[in-house]
Design an enzyme around this catalytic site. Structure first.
Site, PDB file in Angstrom:
ATOM      1  CG  HIS A   1      -6.489  -5.143   1.808  1.00  0.00           C
ATOM      2  ND1 HIS A   1      -5.923  -5.988   2.750  1.00  0.00           N
ATOM      3  CD2 HIS A   1      -7.647  -4.682   2.336  1.00  0.00           C
ATOM      4  CE1 HIS A   1      -6.717  -6.021   3.826  1.00  0.00           C
ATOM      5  NE2 HIS A   1      -7.766  -5.248   3.606  1.00  0.00           N
TER       6      HIS A   1
ATOM      7  CG  ASP B   1      -2.911  -8.374   0.881  1.00  0.00           C
ATOM      8  OD1 ASP B   1      -2.184  -8.678   1.845  1.00  0.00           O
ATOM      9  OD2 ASP B   1      -3.917  -7.622   0.995  1.00  0.00           O
TER      10      ASP B   1
ATOM     11  CG  HIS C   1      -1.982  -1.018   1.219  1.00  0.00           C
ATOM     12  ND1 HIS C   1      -2.841  -1.209   0.164  1.00  0.00           N
ATOM     13  CD2 HIS C   1      -2.323  -1.956   2.157  1.00  0.00           C
ATOM     14  CE1 HIS C   1      -3.663  -2.218   0.443  1.00  0.00           C
ATOM     15  NE2 HIS C   1      -3.365  -2.691   1.637  1.00  0.00           N
TER      16      HIS C   1
HETATM   17 ZN   LIG Z   1      -4.111  -7.025   2.888  1.00  0.00          ZN
END
Ligand SMILES: [Zn+2]
Length: 308
Positions: free
Chosen positions: A165, A163, A126
């Site tokens: 996300h 993942d 991220h």
């Molecule tokens: Zn994640």
């Protein structure tokens, strides 16, 4: 050739508060499972070195790097975003986490090991070019990709991110760079909310609705990611290995199980064998149910070791 495991004890000392899901116990759970499963005796252990400023600069804006170094606290916590804090050990942990990924590239390129897994924290996918985000400080995998390109002169590096996300930080950094193919499967709509509308040639995003199980995950990977990676003929495959899409993980609502991690890992192994001389560097991202994390990492590593 053996499987290398790269980490550093400092990664365990990074802590963002007792109730934060991205906690040191995640690494303990993985280490304990490596011992109890017998995997520990079958891997080669390496201690990570710190990422260099030059390596960071390949993925991050100089002002952001300076901000991280200037704000690293001597005591207490400093918050970089609403979810991401630094304690007195976090800067070093972030340097070792990114450094592990870079070392992983060196080890597979030198032929010291065939594949690498980096059980490190903080995670990276991220973290964007100009900022920390979602538990991540430096973009470990993007930094490794640029090290492979800049130091080893590779022309094609693929990144597979499973993942739960969206790997928005990795996308932010590599978007439009045709030397890198980035494939990300993720629950959508969900944090961080990005990815479903991306229309860039080197980005392959696979948004999955809440409740998607292994069948839907495998269909999306088979339809979108795997053929693109095969066609791309990467010389190295990097993996953003988050295990928070597991059905037992309370942070999200996908329903993968260990067998799905075995499956995707075997597919990545197959693709790496086809064009990359087997070279894989996998870095831990998410995964917050400690039991599911440990058993999923075990499945991931078994599938890399058991490649014959
Ligand atoms: Zn994640």
């Amino acid at each position: 050739m053996s499987l290398g495991i790269i980490s550093h004890a400092t990664c365990r000392l990074h802590e963002m508060g007792a109730t934060h899901p991205e906690q040191p116990a995640r690494l303990d759970a993985i280490a304990e499972r490596l011992e109890s499963s017998g995997l520990e005796a079958r891997v080669s252990r390496y201690e990570a070195t710190r990422v260099t400023r030059e390596q960071l600069l390949a993925a991050h804006d100089e002002r952001y790097i300076d901000l991280v170094y200037e704000h690293a606290p001597e005591e207490g916590l400093v918050w970089l975003d609403g979810d991401t804090a630094m304690n007195p050990h976090s800067l070093a942990a972030a340097e070792y986490a990114a450094g592990a990924a870079v070392m992983g590239v060196d080890l597979v390129m030198q032929g010291d090991v065939g594949q690498v897994f980096c059980p490190v924290r903080p995670p990276g996918h991220h973290a964007v070019n100009r900022g920390a985000m979602g538990f991540c400080i430096f973009s470990n995998v993007a930094i490794a990709a640029y090290h492979a390109i800049n130091h080893w002169q590779l022309e094609r590096v693929a990144i597979v991110d499973f993942d739960v996300h969206h790997g928005n930080g990795t996308e932010d950094i590599v978007s439009g760079d045709d030397r890198i193919l980035f494939c990300s499967s993720f629950q959508h709509p969900f944090y961080p909310g990005t990815g479903a509308d991306t229309n860039v040639p080197n980005i392959v995003n696979m948004p999955l609705p809440a409740g998607t199980d292994g069948t839907g995950f495998r269909q999306a990977m088979t339809a979108h990611c795997l053929p693109r990676v095969e066609q791309f003929e990467p010389e190295l495959i990097l993996v953003s290995a988050g295990f928070d899409a597991h059905r037992a993980d309370q942070l999200a609502m996908l329903n993968l199980v260990e067998e799905d991690y075995t499956w995707i890992t075997r597919e990545i192994v197959r693709l790496a064998a086809a064009s990359a001389e087997g070279r894989i560097v996998s870095c831990l991202e998410g995964g917050y149910n400690l039991q599911a994390l440990a058993s999923s990492v075990e499945a991931h590593l078994e599938a890399m070791i058991d490649r014959e």
